[in-house]
Write a protein that holds these residues in place. Sequence first.
Motif, PDB file in Angstrom:
ATOM      1  N   UNK A 250       0.837  -1.195   0.000  1.00 49.40           N
ATOM      2  CA  UNK A 250       0.000   0.000   0.000  1.00 49.40           C
ATOM      3  C   UNK A 250       0.872   1.246   0.000  1.00 49.40           C
ATOM      4  N   UNK A 251       0.301   2.326  -0.511  1.00 50.85           N
ATOM      5  CA  UNK A 251       1.035   3.582  -0.436  1.00 50.85           C
ATOM      6  C   UNK A 251       0.987   4.073   1.009  1.00 50.85           C
ATOM      7  N   UNK A 252       1.760   5.077   1.307  1.00 54.99           N
ATOM      8  CA  UNK A 252       1.822   5.549   2.685  1.00 54.99           C
ATOM      9  C   UNK A 252       0.559   6.278   3.113  1.00 54.99           C
ATOM     10  N   UNK A 253      -0.341   6.580   2.192  1.00 56.21           N
ATOM     11  CA  UNK A 253      -1.575   7.276   2.533  1.00 56.21           C
ATOM     12  C   UNK A 253      -2.807   6.374   2.469  1.00 56.21           C
ATOM     13  N   UNK A 254      -2.651   5.125   2.099  1.00 62.41           N
ATOM     14  CA  UNK A 254      -3.772   4.209   2.007  1.00 62.41           C
ATOM     15  C   UNK A 254      -4.182   3.749   3.401  1.00 62.41           C
ATOM     16  N   UNK A 255      -5.474   3.828   3.687  1.00 57.09           N
ATOM     17  CA  UNK A 255      -5.980   3.368   4.970  1.00 57.09           C
ATOM     18  C   UNK A 255      -6.417   1.916   4.813  1.00 57.09           C
ATOM     19  N   UNK A 256      -5.746   1.040   5.527  1.00 55.78           N
ATOM     20  CA  UNK A 256      -6.063  -0.388   5.482  1.00 55.78           C
ATOM     21  C   UNK A 256      -6.674  -0.792   6.819  1.00 55.78           C
ATOM     22  N   UNK A 257      -7.384  -1.908   6.864  1.00 53.95           N
ATOM     23  CA  UNK A 257      -7.949  -2.359   8.143  1.00 53.95           C
ATOM     24  C   UNK A 257      -6.889  -2.588   9.221  1.00 53.95           C
ATOM     25  N   UNK A 258      -5.727  -3.059   8.814  1.00 53.64           N
ATOM     26  CA  UNK A 258      -4.653  -3.285   9.786  1.00 53.64           C
ATOM     27  C   UNK A 258      -4.164  -1.965  10.374  1.00 53.64           C
ATOM     28  N   UNK A 259      -4.079  -0.936   9.542  1.00 50.37           N
ATOM     29  CA  UNK A 259      -3.666   0.371  10.045  1.00 50.37           C
ATOM     30  C   UNK A 259      -4.710   0.963  10.978  1.00 50.37           C
ATOM     31  N   UNK A 260      -5.972   0.750  10.670  1.00 56.05           N
ATOM     32  CA  UNK A 260      -7.038   1.232  11.559  1.00 56.05           C
ATOM     33  C   UNK A 260      -6.961   0.505  12.902  1.00 56.05           C
ATOM     34  N   UNK A 261      -6.738  -0.799  12.860  1.00 54.12           N
ATOM     35  CA  UNK A 261      -6.617  -1.595  14.079  1.00 54.12           C
ATOM     36  C   UNK A 261      -5.440  -1.104  14.923  1.00 54.12           C
TER      37      UNK A 261
ATOM     38  N   UNK B 275      -6.787  -0.274  30.020  1.00 55.99           N
ATOM     39  CA  UNK B 275      -6.606   0.265  28.668  1.00 55.99           C
ATOM     40  C   UNK B 275      -5.201  -0.037  28.151  1.00 55.99           C
ATOM     41  N   UNK B 276      -4.200   0.095  29.016  1.00 53.68           N
ATOM     42  CA  UNK B 276      -2.834  -0.222  28.614  1.00 53.68           C
ATOM     43  C   UNK B 276      -2.658  -1.683  28.254  1.00 53.68           C
ATOM     44  N   UNK B 277      -3.251  -2.560  29.055  1.00 57.13           N
ATOM     45  CA  UNK B 277      -3.145  -3.998  28.756  1.00 57.13           C
ATOM     46  C   UNK B 277      -3.839  -4.355  27.445  1.00 57.13           C
ATOM     47  N   UNK B 278      -5.023  -3.809  27.223  1.00 60.33           N
ATOM     48  CA  UNK B 278      -5.736  -4.079  25.975  1.00 60.33           C
ATOM     49  C   UNK B 278      -4.933  -3.570  24.786  1.00 60.33           C
ATOM     50  N   UNK B 279      -4.339  -2.386  24.927  1.00 63.14           N
ATOM     51  CA  UNK B 279      -3.534  -1.821  23.839  1.00 63.14           C
ATOM     52  C   UNK B 279      -2.290  -2.666  23.570  1.00 63.14           C
ATOM     53  N   UNK B 280      -1.648  -3.150  24.625  1.00 62.27           N
ATOM     54  CA  UNK B 280      -0.450  -3.988  24.450  1.00 62.27           C
ATOM     55  C   UNK B 280      -0.806  -5.280  23.720  1.00 62.27           C
ATOM     56  N   UNK B 281      -1.912  -5.903  24.112  1.00 64.69           N
ATOM     57  CA  UNK B 281      -2.319  -7.157  23.469  1.00 64.69           C
ATOM     58  C   UNK B 281      -2.667  -6.916  22.001  1.00 64.69           C
ATOM     59  N   UNK B 282      -3.462  -5.880  21.727  1.00 59.62           N
ATOM     60  CA  UNK B 282      -3.845  -5.614  20.339  1.00 59.62           C
ATOM     61  C   UNK B 282      -2.656  -5.175  19.501  1.00 59.62           C
ATOM     62  N   UNK B 283      -1.780  -4.340  20.043  1.00 64.30           N
ATOM     63  CA  UNK B 283      -0.579  -3.944  19.316  1.00 64.30           C
ATOM     64  C   UNK B 283       0.321  -5.132  19.033  1.00 64.30           C
ATOM     65  N   UNK B 284       0.441  -6.031  20.009  1.00 64.56           N
ATOM     66  CA  UNK B 284       1.233  -7.242  19.801  1.00 64.56           C
ATOM     67  C   UNK B 284       0.637  -8.141  18.726  1.00 64.56           C
ATOM     68  N   UNK B 285      -0.689  -8.246  18.704  1.00 63.55           N
ATOM     69  CA  UNK B 285      -1.337  -9.045  17.666  1.00 63.55           C
ATOM     70  C   UNK B 285      -1.114  -8.438  16.276  1.00 63.55           C
TER      71      UNK B 285
ATOM     72  N   UNK C  97       1.388  -1.341   4.704  1.00 61.57           N
ATOM     73  CA  UNK C  97      -0.037  -1.262   4.989  1.00 61.57           C
ATOM     74  C   UNK C  97      -0.494  -2.245   6.032  1.00 61.57           C
ATOM     75  N   UNK C  98       0.436  -2.906   6.715  1.00 67.49           N
ATOM     76  CA  UNK C  98       0.082  -3.902   7.715  1.00 67.49           C
ATOM     77  C   UNK C  98      -0.040  -3.328   9.116  1.00 67.49           C
ATOM     78  N   UNK C  99       0.250  -2.057   9.314  1.00 63.95           N
ATOM     79  CA  UNK C  99       0.101  -1.415  10.610  1.00 63.95           C
ATOM     80  C   UNK C  99       1.154  -1.781  11.624  1.00 63.95           C
ATOM     81  N   UNK C 100       2.303  -2.228  11.159  1.00 65.92           N
ATOM     82  CA  UNK C 100       3.329  -2.693  12.092  1.00 65.92           C
ATOM     83  C   UNK C 100       3.902  -1.548  12.939  1.00 65.92           C
ATOM     84  N   UNK C 101       4.022  -0.373  12.377  1.00 66.66           N
ATOM     85  CA  UNK C 101       4.548   0.766  13.136  1.00 66.66           C
ATOM     86  C   UNK C 101       3.559   1.157  14.232  1.00 66.66           C
ATOM     87  N   UNK C 102       2.284   1.225  13.884  1.00 65.23           N
ATOM     88  CA  UNK C 102       1.261   1.521  14.879  1.00 65.23           C
ATOM     89  C   UNK C 102       1.174   0.454  15.949  1.00 65.23           C
TER      90      UNK C 102
END
Length: 127
Positions: free
Chosen positions: A22-33, A74-84, A96-101
């Motif tokens: 994906x380009x750097x401006x494309x919004x993908x579901x992974x980036x939203x997550x 909230x921190x625990x939920x964010x850590x789990x979702x970010x790790x996933x 476009x896989x949201x790895x940085x986020x």
Amino acid sequence: MSVGSALAAPASAHALVQQAAASSYTVTPERIWASTAAMLALIGVLLGGLALARSAGRIRTGNGRAAAMVATAAGLIAVVNGGLVVVTADGGPGTGNGIVGGFVAVVIGLIGVFLGRRALARSRRTA
């Protein structure tokens, strides 16, 4: 199966991978997550800081125990979702896989957990 069709399959798979980036401006579901997890982590840090200030006596509105528990959760939920997000990402940054986020959510989420736990420990000492 002919040699020509066997050689064409990897080339077409490579073309699909090139199109999938994906380009750097494309919004993908992974980036939203990943962005949602990072925002939840930021909320956890803000609530944890507020709870820590309340438990230290800098803010006189309540003891901050509820805010500390919400910040920790909230921190625990964010850590789990970010790790996933990081574990399920197929490529690196910019794909476009949201790895940085995902990495941002993990780091900021851990800070939120730390602040929330510290505020809880402080509120237990003063209570």
